[in-house]
Motif scaffolding. Structure first.
Motif, PDB file in Angstrom:
ATOM      1  N   ARG A 187       0.831  -1.208   0.000  1.00 23.91           N
ATOM      2  CA  ARG A 187       0.000   0.000   0.000  1.00 23.91           C
ATOM      3  C   ARG A 187       0.864   1.256   0.000  1.00 23.91           C
ATOM      4  O   ARG A 187       0.563   2.231  -0.686  1.00 23.91           O
ATOM      5  CB  ARG A 187      -0.927   0.004   1.222  1.00 23.91           C
ATOM      6  N   MET A 188       1.950   1.229   0.766  1.00 28.94           N
ATOM      7  CA  MET A 188       2.819   2.392   0.846  1.00 28.94           C
ATOM      8  C   MET A 188       3.405   2.733  -0.521  1.00 28.94           C
ATOM      9  O   MET A 188       3.394   3.884  -0.959  1.00 28.94           O
ATOM     10  CB  MET A 188       3.944   2.141   1.838  1.00 28.94           C
ATOM     11  N   TRP A 189       3.899   1.712  -1.215  1.00 26.77           N
ATOM     12  CA  TRP A 189       4.545   1.988  -2.495  1.00 26.77           C
ATOM     13  C   TRP A 189       3.540   2.299  -3.598  1.00 26.77           C
ATOM     14  O   TRP A 189       3.875   2.948  -4.581  1.00 26.77           O
ATOM     15  CB  TRP A 189       5.449   0.826  -2.881  1.00 26.77           C
ATOM     16  N   SER A 190       2.314   1.858  -3.404  1.00 33.35           N
ATOM     17  CA  SER A 190       1.281   2.277  -4.357  1.00 33.35           C
ATOM     18  C   SER A 190       1.073   3.770  -4.262  1.00 33.35           C
ATOM     19  O   SER A 190       0.715   4.438  -5.239  1.00 33.35           O
ATOM     20  CB  SER A 190      -0.039   1.549  -4.063  1.00 33.35           C
ATOM     21  N   GLY A 191       1.335   4.343  -3.028  1.00 38.75           N
ATOM     22  CA  GLY A 191       1.243   5.783  -2.845  1.00 38.75           C
ATOM     23  C   GLY A 191       2.575   6.485  -2.996  1.00 38.75           C
ATOM     24  O   GLY A 191       2.692   7.672  -2.719  1.00 38.75           O
ATOM     25  N   ALA A 192       3.623   5.727  -3.351  1.00 36.71           N
ATOM     26  CA  ALA A 192       4.952   6.293  -3.606  1.00 36.71           C
ATOM     27  C   ALA A 192       5.515   7.009  -2.396  1.00 36.71           C
ATOM     28  O   ALA A 192       6.139   8.045  -2.495  1.00 36.71           O
ATOM     29  CB  ALA A 192       4.928   7.229  -4.813  1.00 36.71           C
ATOM     30  N   SER A 193       5.256   6.461  -1.169  1.00 32.98           N
ATOM     31  CA  SER A 193       5.817   7.039   0.048  1.00 32.98           C
ATOM     32  C   SER A 193       6.831   6.073   0.621  1.00 32.98           C
ATOM     33  O   SER A 193       6.631   4.870   0.597  1.00 32.98           O
ATOM     34  CB  SER A 193       4.705   7.284   1.077  1.00 32.98           C
ATOM     35  N   THR A 194       7.905   6.577   1.167  1.00 35.01           N
ATOM     36  CA  THR A 194       8.953   5.710   1.700  1.00 35.01           C
ATOM     37  C   THR A 194       9.087   5.826   3.211  1.00 35.01           C
ATOM     38  O   THR A 194      10.057   5.392   3.780  1.00 35.01           O
ATOM     39  CB  THR A 194      10.313   6.064   1.062  1.00 35.01           C
ATOM     40  N   CYS A 195       8.101   6.419   3.869  1.00 35.99           N
ATOM     41  CA  CYS A 195       8.222   6.687   5.303  1.00 35.99           C
ATOM     42  C   CYS A 195       8.070   5.401   6.111  1.00 35.99           C
ATOM     43  O   CYS A 195       7.167   4.610   5.863  1.00 35.99           O
ATOM     44  CB  CYS A 195       7.149   7.677   5.759  1.00 35.99           C
ATOM     45  N   GLY A 196       8.954   5.217   7.074  1.00 40.04           N
ATOM     46  CA  GLY A 196       8.747   4.212   8.096  1.00 40.04           C
ATOM     47  C   GLY A 196       9.128   2.804   7.742  1.00 40.04           C
ATOM     48  O   GLY A 196       8.823   1.891   8.481  1.00 40.04           O
ATOM     49  N   PHE A 197       9.806   2.543   6.626  1.00 38.26           N
ATOM     50  CA  PHE A 197      10.083   1.181   6.250  1.00 38.26           C
ATOM     51  C   PHE A 197      11.562   0.835   6.228  1.00 38.26           C
ATOM     52  O   PHE A 197      11.923  -0.282   5.918  1.00 38.26           O
ATOM     53  CB  PHE A 197       9.473   0.863   4.869  1.00 38.26           C
ATOM     54  N   SER A 198      12.432   1.769   6.560  1.00 37.22           N
ATOM     55  CA  SER A 198      13.849   1.464   6.523  1.00 37.22           C
ATOM     56  C   SER A 198      14.203   0.363   7.510  1.00 37.22           C
ATOM     57  O   SER A 198      15.061  -0.467   7.250  1.00 37.22           O
ATOM     58  CB  SER A 198      14.675   2.714   6.817  1.00 37.22           C
ATOM     59  N   SER A 199      13.511   0.331   8.663  1.00 37.93           N
ATOM     60  CA  SER A 199      13.838  -0.679   9.662  1.00 37.93           C
ATOM     61  C   SER A 199      13.410  -2.072   9.237  1.00 37.93           C
ATOM     62  O   SER A 199      13.848  -3.059   9.806  1.00 37.93           O
ATOM     63  CB  SER A 199      13.165  -0.331  10.995  1.00 37.93           C
ATOM     64  N   LEU A 200      12.545  -2.180   8.236  1.00 39.74           N
ATOM     65  CA  LEU A 200      12.087  -3.473   7.779  1.00 39.74           C
ATOM     66  C   LEU A 200      12.871  -3.975   6.576  1.00 39.74           C
ATOM     67  O   LEU A 200      12.532  -4.994   6.002  1.00 39.74           O
ATOM     68  CB  LEU A 200      10.587  -3.401   7.393  1.00 39.74           C
ATOM     69  N   GLY A 201      13.907  -3.253   6.208  1.00 37.03           N
ATOM     70  CA  GLY A 201      14.656  -3.665   5.042  1.00 37.03           C
ATOM     71  C   GLY A 201      13.912  -3.403   3.757  1.00 37.03           C
ATOM     72  O   GLY A 201      14.145  -4.053   2.745  1.00 37.03           O
ATOM     73  N   MET A 202      12.998  -2.438   3.782  1.00 26.11           N
ATOM     74  CA  MET A 202      12.168  -2.181   2.616  1.00 26.11           C
ATOM     75  C   MET A 202      12.344  -0.768   2.086  1.00 26.11           C
ATOM     76  O   MET A 202      11.567  -0.312   1.263  1.00 26.11           O
ATOM     77  CB  MET A 202      10.695  -2.426   2.949  1.00 26.11           C
ATOM     78  N   ALA A 203      13.350  -0.044   2.563  1.00 23.80           N
ATOM     79  CA  ALA A 203      13.612   1.283   2.034  1.00 23.80           C
ATOM     80  C   ALA A 203      14.361   1.167   0.713  1.00 23.80           C
ATOM     81  O   ALA A 203      15.040   0.176   0.455  1.00 23.80           O
ATOM     82  CB  ALA A 203      14.439   2.080   3.036  1.00 23.80           C
ATOM     83  N   PRO A 204      14.231   2.147  -0.171  1.00 22.16           N
ATOM     84  CA  PRO A 204      14.923   2.069  -1.457  1.00 22.16           C
ATOM     85  C   PRO A 204      16.427   2.133  -1.267  1.00 22.16           C
ATOM     86  O   PRO A 204      16.928   2.677  -0.290  1.00 22.16           O
ATOM     87  CB  PRO A 204      14.414   3.305  -2.210  1.00 22.16           C
ATOM     88  N   VAL A 205      17.154   1.541  -2.209  1.00 22.17           N
ATOM     89  CA  VAL A 205      18.610   1.546  -2.176  1.00 22.17           C
ATOM     90  C   VAL A 205      19.133   2.265  -3.394  1.00 22.17           C
ATOM     91  O   VAL A 205      18.422   2.499  -4.366  1.00 22.17           O
ATOM     92  CB  VAL A 205      19.160   0.102  -2.144  1.00 22.17           C
ATOM     93  N   ALA A 206      20.397   2.612  -3.323  1.00 22.10           N
ATOM     94  CA  ALA A 206      21.002   3.323  -4.442  1.00 22.10           C
ATOM     95  C   ALA A 206      20.973   2.460  -5.698  1.00 22.10           C
ATOM     96  O   ALA A 206      21.207   1.254  -5.661  1.00 22.10           O
ATOM     97  CB  ALA A 206      22.448   3.683  -4.099  1.00 22.10           C
ATOM     98  N   GLU A 207      20.690   3.065  -6.826  1.00 15.76           N
ATOM     99  CA  GLU A 207      20.578   2.342  -8.080  1.00 15.76           C
ATOM    100  C   GLU A 207      21.948   2.255  -8.742  1.00 15.76           C
ATOM    101  O   GLU A 207      22.533   3.260  -9.128  1.00 15.76           O
ATOM    102  CB  GLU A 207      19.576   3.045  -9.005  1.00 15.76           C
ATOM    103  N   GLN A 208      22.472   1.017  -8.836  1.00 17.87           N
ATOM    104  CA  GLN A 208      23.744   0.794  -9.489  1.00 17.87           C
ATOM    105  C   GLN A 208      23.588  -0.417 -10.393  1.00 17.87           C
ATOM    106  O   GLN A 208      23.032  -1.427 -10.009  1.00 17.87           O
ATOM    107  CB  GLN A 208      24.851   0.535  -8.455  1.00 17.87           C
ATOM    108  N   SER A 209      24.127  -0.339 -11.582  1.00 13.94           N
ATOM    109  CA  SER A 209      23.948  -1.411 -12.549  1.00 13.94           C
ATOM    110  C   SER A 209      25.201  -2.246 -12.723  1.00 13.94           C
ATOM    111  O   SER A 209      25.220  -3.173 -13.512  1.00 13.94           O
ATOM    112  CB  SER A 209      23.538  -0.828 -13.908  1.00 13.94           C
ATOM    113  N   SER A 210      26.269  -1.943 -11.991  1.00 13.15           N
ATOM    114  CA  SER A 210      27.477  -2.734 -12.115  1.00 13.15           C
ATOM    115  C   SER A 210      27.279  -4.087 -11.459  1.00 13.15           C
ATOM    116  O   SER A 210      26.334  -4.310 -10.713  1.00 13.15           O
ATOM    117  CB  SER A 210      28.638  -1.988 -11.466  1.00 13.15           C
ATOM    118  N   ARG A 211      28.207  -5.005 -11.712  1.00 16.25           N
ATOM    119  CA  ARG A 211      28.084  -6.348 -11.180  1.00 16.25           C
ATOM    120  C   ARG A 211      28.885  -6.488  -9.884  1.00 16.25           C
ATOM    121  O   ARG A 211      29.827  -5.760  -9.630  1.00 16.25           O
ATOM    122  CB  ARG A 211      28.609  -7.374 -12.190  1.00 16.25           C
ATOM    123  N   THR A 212      28.458  -7.428  -9.055  1.00 21.95           N
ATOM    124  CA  THR A 212      29.193  -7.726  -7.837  1.00 21.95           C
ATOM    125  C   THR A 212      29.395  -9.222  -7.747  1.00 21.95           C
ATOM    126  O   THR A 212      28.575  -9.995  -8.252  1.00 21.95           O
ATOM    127  CB  THR A 212      28.448  -7.228  -6.588  1.00 21.95           C
TER     128      THR A 212
END
Length: 479
Positions: A114-139
């Protein structure tokens, strides 16, 4: 006439990707993070298998809360997710953008979607659900081990299709996956099947176990070694453990030790609920001495205990911080009045809930505990339903508890004088006594609510007050 809101460009881009599966693989490297969850939901419900697989392999969150989306019995989308995880687990190098470490199959992820359907990122970093930096290189960092969270409810003789498929998939990948179950509920499944399932689970992840089925003592003893591996258990609930008349006493004693000794390994146990544990009579001390931590809640209900058992309970150091004590259905009629008094003294400072329903408590026993009961300053809920109490002792009870300002839920039996010599409830007499109790409460000077019930005690939703409303005494004093 209202004008509909036009779709956002991001929404249009997502719909285009679902129509053009061939574009998905390359597009995901550049897809904004906020578009992943809504696009994944559309792909999952629309069963766009190729898109699902590609999105799992580029998932930019630590956790994928899939349980909130699974629509049983359709397991096709789930199979697609697991096949995509196979690819990730086998890769020596994967996109640095993929942060997936947890697959959550519990029904707990609706807020994320529901949160991402509303494009909000509040309150989810502790759940491992916050956005991460976008990188396309390989690891070259491997994905394993992947944690898979699930709530197991083993309620049939055989597993359903979903669980069967999942466990077969996991069995072939034991080295790469940790199956974590925080809440485990067991109903009718044979213990041999239970053990096969639990051999797949990281048992030290289990925090709550409920066994809601009739087991004999030998079955409990067979299950005991698995219980001992649940070292992070916080809540244990066992019900209806019976003893077989065909087994020798020596064998039964060994089985009791097999079970009770497992408490030595439960270093985080807080709540212990034992309903109808017939094997505990005369040997409660064996279990109590194996407890490693102070308990918050203890329930030993609907069984026979000896006076010695209650003495050992009052001497146990791990009950001194109890918030809840439930001894309902334990007959105490022949016990010394001092036993219950001593027990309540040990818990008076912290006790919030006390249930003594259907204990056969005599008036002399109740009178003995009234002074210590008045010291239970934290008490919120108190029930004496199902005991035989006269109007005189009830007046004393109300007087001693009037200073307990936190006491909000009181459940008492209808006074003994409400019944005929043959045990029939006399409603007219009951109404008169109720009015007297209301007057007593008013004279004591503190507004309070009490429930009066007929006998045997009807208390919760599966039982009915008789009659319901007239026995609620909610007395407020005028200013």
């Amino acid at each position: 006439m209202s004008i509909p809101t036009p779709p956002r460009l991001l929404d249009l881009a997502g719909m285009h990707l679902l129509r053009e599966d061939a574009l998905v693989g390359s597009a995901l490297e550049f897809l904004p993070t906020e578009l992943f969850p809504p696009l994944f939901m559309d792909a999952f419900h629309g069963r766009h298998i190729k898109t699902l697989k590609a999105m799992v392999q580029a998932w930019p969150f630590v956790c994928l809360p899939l349980g909130g989306l699974i629509d049983l019995p359709h397991v096709g989308p789930l199979q697609a997710v697991l096949e995509a995880l196979d690819v990730l687990l086998a890769q020596k190098a994967h996109s640095r953008r993929c942060k997936l470490r947890v697959l959550d199959l519990r029904n707990t992820g609706q807020n994320f979607w529901r949160m991402w359907s509303g494009a909000s990122t509040c309150g989810f970093s502790s759940l491992g659900m916050a956005p991460v930096a976008e990188q396309s290189s390989r690891t070259h960092q491997p994905l394993a081990p992947l944690k898979v969270y699930i709530e197991l409810c083993l309620k049939k003789r055989t597993l359903d299709n979903f669980l069967t498929y999942l466990l077969r998939w996991m069995e072939q990948r034991k080295a790469s996956i940790h199956l974590c179950c925080k809440k485990l509920t067991i109903f009718a499944m044979p213990v041999e099947n239970i053990m096969k399932v639990l051999n797949m689970v990281q048992l030290d992840c289990v925090q709550e176990l409920q066994v809601n089925w009739i087991w004999d003592l030998s079955t409990l003893a067979k299950f005991a070694p698995l219980l001992g591996q649940m070292s992070n258990m916080q809540r244990l609930h066992l019900s209806r453990i019976h003893m077989s008349a065909l087994e020798q006493q020596e064998q039964q004693e060994e089985q009791v030790v097999q079970f009770t000794s497992q408490f030595l390994k439960l270093h985080h146990l807080q709540d212990l609920y034992l309903d109808s544990p017939s094997f505990l009579e005369g040997c409660l001390d064996q279990m109590l001495r194996f407890l490693r931590t102070p308990l918050d809640h203890l329930a030993i209900t609907n069984c026979q205990l000896t006076e010695s058992d209650l003495t050992h309970l009052s001497q146990c150091p791990n009950i001194h911080q109890l918030k809840g004590l439930d001894l309902s259905g334990v007959t105490m009629t022949d016990f010394s009045p001092e036993i219950l008094h001593i027990l309540l003294e040990q818990v008076a400072a912290t006790l919030q809930e006390l249930n003594l329903e259907q204990c056969g408590i005599t008036e002399s026993q109740l009178e003995s505990i009234l002074p210590v009961l008045s010291c239970c300053s934290q008490l919120r809920t108190f029930s004496l339903c199902g005991n035989v109490l006269s109007m005189a002792i009830m007046e004393k009870l109300l007087s001693h508890t009037t200073g307990l300002i936190n006491l909000s839920d009181e459940f008492y039996p209808a006074p003994q004088e409400s019944y005929s010599p043959h045990g029939a409830l006399h409603l007219g007499r009951m109404a008169q006594l109720r009015d007297k109790l209301i007057k007593i409460i008013q004279d004591l000077g503190r507004p309070r609510a009490i429930w009066l019930s007929s006998s045997p005690c009807p208390r919760w939703s599966n039982k009915t007050f008789y009659p319901e409303d007239p026995f609620l005494c909610h007395c407020y004093l005028s200013a």
